[in-house]
Scaffold this motif. Structure first.
Motif, PDB file in Angstrom:
ATOM      1  N   ASN A   8       0.818  -1.205   0.000  1.00 56.57           N
ATOM      2  CA  ASN A   8       0.000   0.000   0.000  1.00 56.57           C
ATOM      3  C   ASN A   8       0.854   1.258   0.000  1.00 56.57           C
ATOM      4  O   ASN A   8       0.490   2.271  -0.561  1.00 56.57           O
ATOM      5  N   PRO A  22       3.327   9.955   2.079  1.00 55.04           N
ATOM      6  CA  PRO A  22       2.070  10.300   1.409  1.00 55.04           C
ATOM      7  C   PRO A  22       1.151  11.095   2.338  1.00 55.04           C
ATOM      8  O   PRO A  22       1.169  10.913   3.552  1.00 55.04           O
ATOM      9  N   GLU A  23       0.352  11.959   1.756  1.00 58.67           N
ATOM     10  CA  GLU A  23      -0.561  12.821   2.520  1.00 58.67           C
ATOM     11  C   GLU A  23      -1.462  12.015   3.450  1.00 58.67           C
ATOM     12  O   GLU A  23      -1.674  12.392   4.592  1.00 58.67           O
ATOM     13  N   SER A  24      -1.966  10.887   2.978  1.00 56.19           N
ATOM     14  CA  SER A  24      -2.863  10.083   3.809  1.00 56.19           C
ATOM     15  C   SER A  24      -2.151   9.554   5.053  1.00 56.19           C
ATOM     16  O   SER A  24      -2.746   9.435   6.115  1.00 56.19           O
ATOM     17  N   ARG A  25      -0.861   9.266   4.934  1.00 57.60           N
ATOM     18  CA  ARG A  25      -0.095   8.810   6.107  1.00 57.60           C
ATOM     19  C   ARG A  25       0.100   9.947   7.094  1.00 57.60           C
ATOM     20  O   ARG A  25       0.071   9.741   8.297  1.00 57.60           O
ATOM     21  N   VAL A  27      -1.940  12.459   7.586  1.00 53.61           N
ATOM     22  CA  VAL A  27      -3.239  12.632   8.232  1.00 53.61           C
ATOM     23  C   VAL A  27      -3.446  11.536   9.274  1.00 53.61           C
ATOM     24  O   VAL A  27      -3.875  11.806  10.397  1.00 53.61           O
ATOM     25  N   ALA A  28      -3.111  10.300   8.926  1.00 56.10           N
ATOM     26  CA  ALA A  28      -3.271   9.182   9.860  1.00 56.10           C
ATOM     27  C   ALA A  28      -2.401   9.370  11.100  1.00 56.10           C
ATOM     28  O   ALA A  28      -2.847   9.128  12.223  1.00 56.10           O
ATOM     29  N   ARG A  31      -3.913  11.878  13.395  1.00 52.57           N
ATOM     30  CA  ARG A  31      -5.070  11.352  14.119  1.00 52.57           C
ATOM     31  C   ARG A  31      -4.664  10.467  15.288  1.00 52.57           C
ATOM     32  O   ARG A  31      -5.433  10.279  16.220  1.00 52.57           O
TER      33      ARG A  31
END
Length: 96
Positions: A8, A22-25, A27-28, A31
């Motif tokens: 992934n 990556p941006e999603s990481r 953000v995760a 959180r």
């Protein structure tokens, strides 16, 4: 919390190697702030063992010196608390 070499993580990069986070990481990771404080260190460790590392309730029970059936109940509550922390489940404790 998965390793950077996972499929992934490498998916979508032209060379097969990621050049940055990556941006999603990002953000995760943002959180996760407060996760340990909200759930407690030991609960967080058990959830990481269960959800990320794939250990079974029996594995975790043996590590903690309790019966598997007891650990299953503990993990169930930890999962509820985690869902409440991440606002995936309403806080039923605040009602009433």
């Amino acid at each position: 919390m998965t390793i950077a070499s996972s499929a992934n993580f490498l998916r979508g990069t032209a060379s097969g190697y990621a050049t940055d986070l990556p941006e999603s990481r990002v953000v995760a990771l943002d959180r996760l702030e407060g996760f340990y404080e909200s759930l407690g260190k030991m609960a967080a460790i058990r959830l990481i063992d269960y959800c990320v590392l794939g250990k079974t309730a029996g594995d975790i029970a043996r590590q903690n010196g309790v019966a598997e059936r007891q650990m299953a109940l503990v993990l169930n509550q930890h999962l509820r608390d985690c869902a409440i922390h991440f606002k995936l489940l309403g806080n039923s404790r605040s009602a009433g």
